[in-house]
Design a protein around this motif. Structure first.
Motif, PDB file in Angstrom:
ATOM      1  N   LEU A   1       0.839  -1.208   0.000  1.00  0.00           N
ATOM      2  CA  LEU A   1       0.000   0.000   0.000  1.00  0.00           C
ATOM      3  C   LEU A   1       0.871   1.253   0.000  1.00  0.00           C
ATOM      4  O   LEU A   1       0.548   2.248  -0.672  1.00  0.00           O
ATOM      5  CB  LEU A   1      -0.931   0.000   1.208  1.00  0.00           C
ATOM      6  CG  LEU A   1      -2.078  -1.014   1.190  1.00  0.00           C
ATOM      7  CD1 LEU A   1      -2.875  -0.939   2.489  1.00  0.00           C
ATOM      8  CD2 LEU A   1      -2.993  -0.772  -0.006  1.00  0.00           C
ATOM      9  N   GLY A   2       1.955   1.206   0.756  1.00  0.00           N
ATOM     10  CA  GLY A   2       2.883   2.336   0.722  1.00  0.00           C
ATOM     11  C   GLY A   2       3.496   2.514  -0.651  1.00  0.00           C
ATOM     12  O   GLY A   2       3.677   3.649  -1.126  1.00  0.00           O
ATOM     13  N   SER A   3       3.781   1.408  -1.316  1.00  0.00           N
ATOM     14  CA  SER A   3       4.330   1.484  -2.669  1.00  0.00           C
ATOM     15  C   SER A   3       3.309   2.043  -3.649  1.00  0.00           C
ATOM     16  O   SER A   3       3.644   2.825  -4.547  1.00  0.00           O
ATOM     17  CB  SER A   3       4.787   0.090  -3.128  1.00  0.00           C
ATOM     18  OG  SER A   3       5.856  -0.368  -2.336  1.00  0.00           O
ATOM     19  N   ALA A   4       2.048   1.621  -3.484  1.00  0.00           N
ATOM     20  CA  ALA A   4       1.001   2.148  -4.355  1.00  0.00           C
ATOM     21  C   ALA A   4       0.840   3.655  -4.159  1.00  0.00           C
ATOM     22  O   ALA A   4       0.701   4.412  -5.125  1.00  0.00           O
ATOM     23  CB  ALA A   4      -0.320   1.432  -4.074  1.00  0.00           C
ATOM     24  N   ALA A   5       0.876   4.085  -2.892  1.00  0.00           N
ATOM     25  CA  ALA A   5       0.757   5.520  -2.613  1.00  0.00           C
ATOM     26  C   ALA A   5       1.955   6.287  -3.150  1.00  0.00           C
ATOM     27  O   ALA A   5       1.809   7.386  -3.708  1.00  0.00           O
ATOM     28  CB  ALA A   5       0.614   5.742  -1.109  1.00  0.00           C
ATOM     29  N   ALA A   6       3.151   5.704  -3.013  1.00  0.00           N
ATOM     30  CA  ALA A   6       4.352   6.364  -3.516  1.00  0.00           C
ATOM     31  C   ALA A   6       4.324   6.471  -5.035  1.00  0.00           C
ATOM     32  O   ALA A   6       4.717   7.499  -5.613  1.00  0.00           O
ATOM     33  CB  ALA A   6       5.599   5.595  -3.065  1.00  0.00           C
ATOM     34  N   ALA A   7       3.849   5.410  -5.702  1.00  0.00           N
ATOM     35  CA  ALA A   7       3.757   5.441  -7.161  1.00  0.00           C
ATOM     36  C   ALA A   7       2.740   6.475  -7.619  1.00  0.00           C
ATOM     37  O   ALA A   7       2.965   7.202  -8.597  1.00  0.00           O
ATOM     38  CB  ALA A   7       3.380   4.060  -7.691  1.00  0.00           C
ATOM     39  N   GLN A   8       1.606   6.555  -6.893  1.00  0.00           N
ATOM     40  CA  GLN A   8       0.570   7.510  -7.277  1.00  0.00           C
ATOM     41  C   GLN A   8       1.031   8.945  -7.051  1.00  0.00           C
ATOM     42  O   GLN A   8       0.631   9.863  -7.773  1.00  0.00           O
ATOM     43  CB  GLN A   8      -0.709   7.234  -6.485  1.00  0.00           C
ATOM     44  CG  GLN A   8      -1.955   7.871  -7.073  1.00  0.00           C
ATOM     45  CD  GLN A   8      -3.218   7.169  -6.612  1.00  0.00           C
ATOM     46  OE1 GLN A   8      -3.205   6.391  -5.674  1.00  0.00           O
ATOM     47  NE2 GLN A   8      -4.317   7.451  -7.272  1.00  0.00           N
ATOM     48  N   ALA A   9       1.876   9.139  -6.034  1.00  0.00           N
ATOM     49  CA  ALA A   9       2.412  10.475  -5.752  1.00  0.00           C
ATOM     50  C   ALA A   9       3.652  10.786  -6.602  1.00  0.00           C
ATOM     51  O   ALA A   9       4.249  11.845  -6.433  1.00  0.00           O
ATOM     52  CB  ALA A   9       2.770  10.580  -4.277  1.00  0.00           C
TER      53      ALA A   9
ATOM     54  N   ARG B   1      13.460   8.045  -3.038  1.00  0.00           N
ATOM     55  CA  ARG B   1      12.751   8.811  -2.014  1.00  0.00           C
ATOM     56  C   ARG B   1      11.870   7.896  -1.166  1.00  0.00           C
ATOM     57  O   ARG B   1      11.839   7.996   0.066  1.00  0.00           O
ATOM     58  CB  ARG B   1      11.907   9.900  -2.684  1.00  0.00           C
ATOM     59  CG  ARG B   1      11.168  10.800  -1.707  1.00  0.00           C
ATOM     60  CD  ARG B   1      10.351  11.842  -2.451  1.00  0.00           C
ATOM     61  NE  ARG B   1       9.653  12.724  -1.528  1.00  0.00           N
ATOM     62  CZ  ARG B   1       8.798  13.678  -1.907  1.00  0.00           C
ATOM     63  NH1 ARG B   1       8.562  13.874  -3.211  1.00  0.00           N
ATOM     64  NH2 ARG B   1       8.205  14.435  -1.008  1.00  0.00           N
ATOM     65  N   HIS B   2      11.174   7.002  -1.835  1.00  0.00           N
ATOM     66  CA  HIS B   2      10.303   6.058  -1.153  1.00  0.00           C
ATOM     67  C   HIS B   2      11.094   5.151  -0.219  1.00  0.00           C
ATOM     68  O   HIS B   2      10.728   4.955   0.956  1.00  0.00           O
ATOM     69  CB  HIS B   2       9.549   5.239  -2.214  1.00  0.00           C
ATOM     70  CG  HIS B   2       8.706   4.153  -1.662  1.00  0.00           C
ATOM     71  ND1 HIS B   2       8.289   3.077  -2.419  1.00  0.00           N
ATOM     72  CD2 HIS B   2       8.190   3.939  -0.427  1.00  0.00           C
ATOM     73  CE1 HIS B   2       7.559   2.280  -1.677  1.00  0.00           C
ATOM     74  NE2 HIS B   2       7.485   2.771  -0.468  1.00  0.00           N
ATOM     75  N   PHE B   3      12.196   4.599  -0.703  1.00  0.00           N
ATOM     76  CA  PHE B   3      12.960   3.632   0.085  1.00  0.00           C
ATOM     77  C   PHE B   3      13.699   4.287   1.245  1.00  0.00           C
ATOM     78  O   PHE B   3      13.965   3.628   2.263  1.00  0.00           O
ATOM     79  CB  PHE B   3      13.942   2.890  -0.820  1.00  0.00           C
ATOM     80  CG  PHE B   3      13.283   1.932  -1.787  1.00  0.00           C
ATOM     81  CD1 PHE B   3      11.924   1.651  -1.702  1.00  0.00           C
ATOM     82  CD2 PHE B   3      14.019   1.317  -2.785  1.00  0.00           C
ATOM     83  CE1 PHE B   3      11.309   0.771  -2.582  1.00  0.00           C
ATOM     84  CE2 PHE B   3      13.419   0.428  -3.668  1.00  0.00           C
ATOM     85  CZ  PHE B   3      12.060   0.156  -3.570  1.00  0.00           C
ATOM     86  N   LEU B   4      14.074   5.549   1.118  1.00  0.00           N
ATOM     87  CA  LEU B   4      14.694   6.249   2.244  1.00  0.00           C
ATOM     88  C   LEU B   4      13.712   6.386   3.412  1.00  0.00           C
ATOM     89  O   LEU B   4      14.082   6.179   4.578  1.00  0.00           O
ATOM     90  CB  LEU B   4      15.184   7.631   1.801  1.00  0.00           C
ATOM     91  CG  LEU B   4      16.495   7.674   1.018  1.00  0.00           C
ATOM     92  CD1 LEU B   4      16.756   9.076   0.484  1.00  0.00           C
ATOM     93  CD2 LEU B   4      17.670   7.201   1.877  1.00  0.00           C
ATOM     94  N   VAL B   5      12.478   6.720   3.100  1.00  0.00           N
ATOM     95  CA  VAL B   5      11.445   6.811   4.142  1.00  0.00           C
ATOM     96  C   VAL B   5      11.214   5.442   4.776  1.00  0.00           C
ATOM     97  O   VAL B   5      11.123   5.305   6.004  1.00  0.00           O
ATOM     98  CB  VAL B   5      10.139   7.368   3.552  1.00  0.00           C
ATOM     99  CG1 VAL B   5       9.014   7.316   4.591  1.00  0.00           C
ATOM    100  CG2 VAL B   5      10.339   8.805   3.069  1.00  0.00           C
ATOM    101  N   ALA B   6      11.118   4.404   3.942  1.00  0.00           N
ATOM    102  CA  ALA B   6      10.895   3.050   4.448  1.00  0.00           C
ATOM    103  C   ALA B   6      12.053   2.596   5.339  1.00  0.00           C
ATOM    104  O   ALA B   6      11.837   1.935   6.366  1.00  0.00           O
ATOM    105  CB  ALA B   6      10.714   2.094   3.279  1.00  0.00           C
TER     106      ALA B   6
END
Length: 387
Positions: free
Chosen positions: A143-151, A157-162
């Motif tokens: 779900l986080g990946s889906a939100a990151a892709a949509q944004a 950037r996504h993986f640094l937050v994760a």
């Protein structure tokens, strides 16, 4: 925080790490310019890292306990996500996956051993609930990946937050993770019989292998399947693994009474049949809704395979004092997670010479092999139990 909760959170974190990078495979493939064939070969790197490291992790945990290994791998695994995002070629991507696979191997082995410690202390069939943590984590990650892709977030950037979240969670649970052993146990470990001679253990490993191939294929290729074969966008495609994870998590969370009613072997066989049917539906019916429904049924059917096999495998090595089973878990984990990570490159290789539809159809046939393997494991266990 109780040891039970700490072990559950470790499972959740492992699932979140996997769900995070698995659901961003389409974006990573575009970043490195990989087609399905070369991408499948790159994904084999994770399998190689895990297959080499899992037996070493099992040996370490058998002597020293799982706590230290689980803490170290829980820190390293999320930190490798930004390194993965640095990849600019399939070679770099594959090499980073070797390191990530090795770290996941240590985490997988040690968290299952920690869970066995809790299960034996409480004397309840809680292994499916622990593995529900992995499924919930996979859901959170996807779900986080889906939100990151949509944004329109980049993988970096996504993986640094994760990674930041993963390190924080590990710091919170580290103090409460179970898994210590005493000196007496360390001496006994050195005298253990060779686990490779157990036919029951090998049959249980076959069940886990078939389940893991299906789960790995669904996790890594469900998003790409929905995007390329069913015409969905990247964000909508990521929801396929989310549906898979939701049904798996729900089945595992409420699985204790089901396991008590059916027994482990009938539960394994029924789950294999349901998962094979779900994957066949996803690939045979050319509509997006059938794809989501099929992956949902696959998650439901595969929910119990790995936790129940882990439970049965640990019992084959259990000692009179309640310890033991680490090496047995290590063997099954090595074989199972090799399939878990080998499934994606197998699908990629078959898709390269045919299509994703046919390659996932092949995975459905592999999943159906859970049924005869379970039957044989049950028959092989009966003479052992009567001795």
């Amino acid at each position: 925080m109780s040891p039970r909760l700490a072990a559950f959170v470790a499972f959740l974190l492992n699932g979140a790490v996997f769900g995070t990078w698995a659901a961003r495979v389409p974006a990573l493939a575009e970043q490195i310019g990989a087609e399905v064939g070369s991408l499948g070969l790159a994904l084999l790197g994770a399998s190689a890292g895990l297959a080499f490291t899992a037996p070493l992790a099992a040996r370490y945990c058998a002597v020293h306990g799982s706590r230290g290994a689980l803490i170290a791998s829980s820190l390293l695994s999320p930190l490798l996500l930004p390194v993965l995002a640095l990849s600019q070629s399939t070679v770099q991507f594959g090499l980073t996956l070797v390191a990530l696979g090795a770290s996941i191997a240590v985490m997988d082995v040690s968290m299952n051993i920690a869970a066995v410690v809790v299960v034996r202390a409480l004397q309840r069939p809680l292994m499916p609930q622990f593995h529900a943590g992995f499924s919930v984590g996979g859901l959170i990650g996807s779900l986080g990946s889906a939100a990151a892709a949509q944004a329109h977030w980049t993988p970096m950037r996504h993986f640094l937050v994760a990674a930041f979240v993963g390190v924080l969670v590990t710091a919170l649970i580290a103090k409460y993770i179970p898994g210590g052993v005493g000196e007496r146990h360390r001496e006994e470990v050195t005298e253990r019989a060779n686990v490779l001679k157990s036919p029951v253990l090998w049959l249980l490993a076959c069940v886990a292998l078939c389940s893991a191939i299906a789960e790995g294929a669904a996790a890594d290729w469900s998003a790409l399947f929905m995007v390329r074969e069913r015409g969905m966008g990247d964000a909508a495609g990521a929801y396929a693994y989310a549906v898979f994870s939701v049904t798996m998590a729900l089945a595992r969370w409420f699985g204790e009474p089901i396991q008590r009613r059916l027994g482990p072997h009938r539960l394994l066989a029924a789950g294999g049949a349901l998962a094979a049917t779900g994957l066949a539906l996803a690939v045979a019916v050319p509509f997006p809704v059938a794809g989501y429904a099929g992956f949902g049924l696959a998650g439901l059917g595969l929910a119990f395979s790995f936790p129940v096999v882990m439970d049965l495998a640990s019992e084959t090595g259990k000692r009179a004092d309640g310890s033991g089973g680490e090496r047995e878990l290590g063997l099954v984990t090595t074989i199972a997670y090799t399939g878990f990570l080998a499934g994606p490159p197998i699908v990629g290789g078959l898709a390269h010479v045919s299509s994703l539809v046919l390659s996932l159809g092949f995975v459905a046939l592999v999943t159906a092999l859970i049924i005869p393997a379970t039957w044989l494991a049950r028959r092989a266990a009966r003479p052992a139990a009567s001795v």
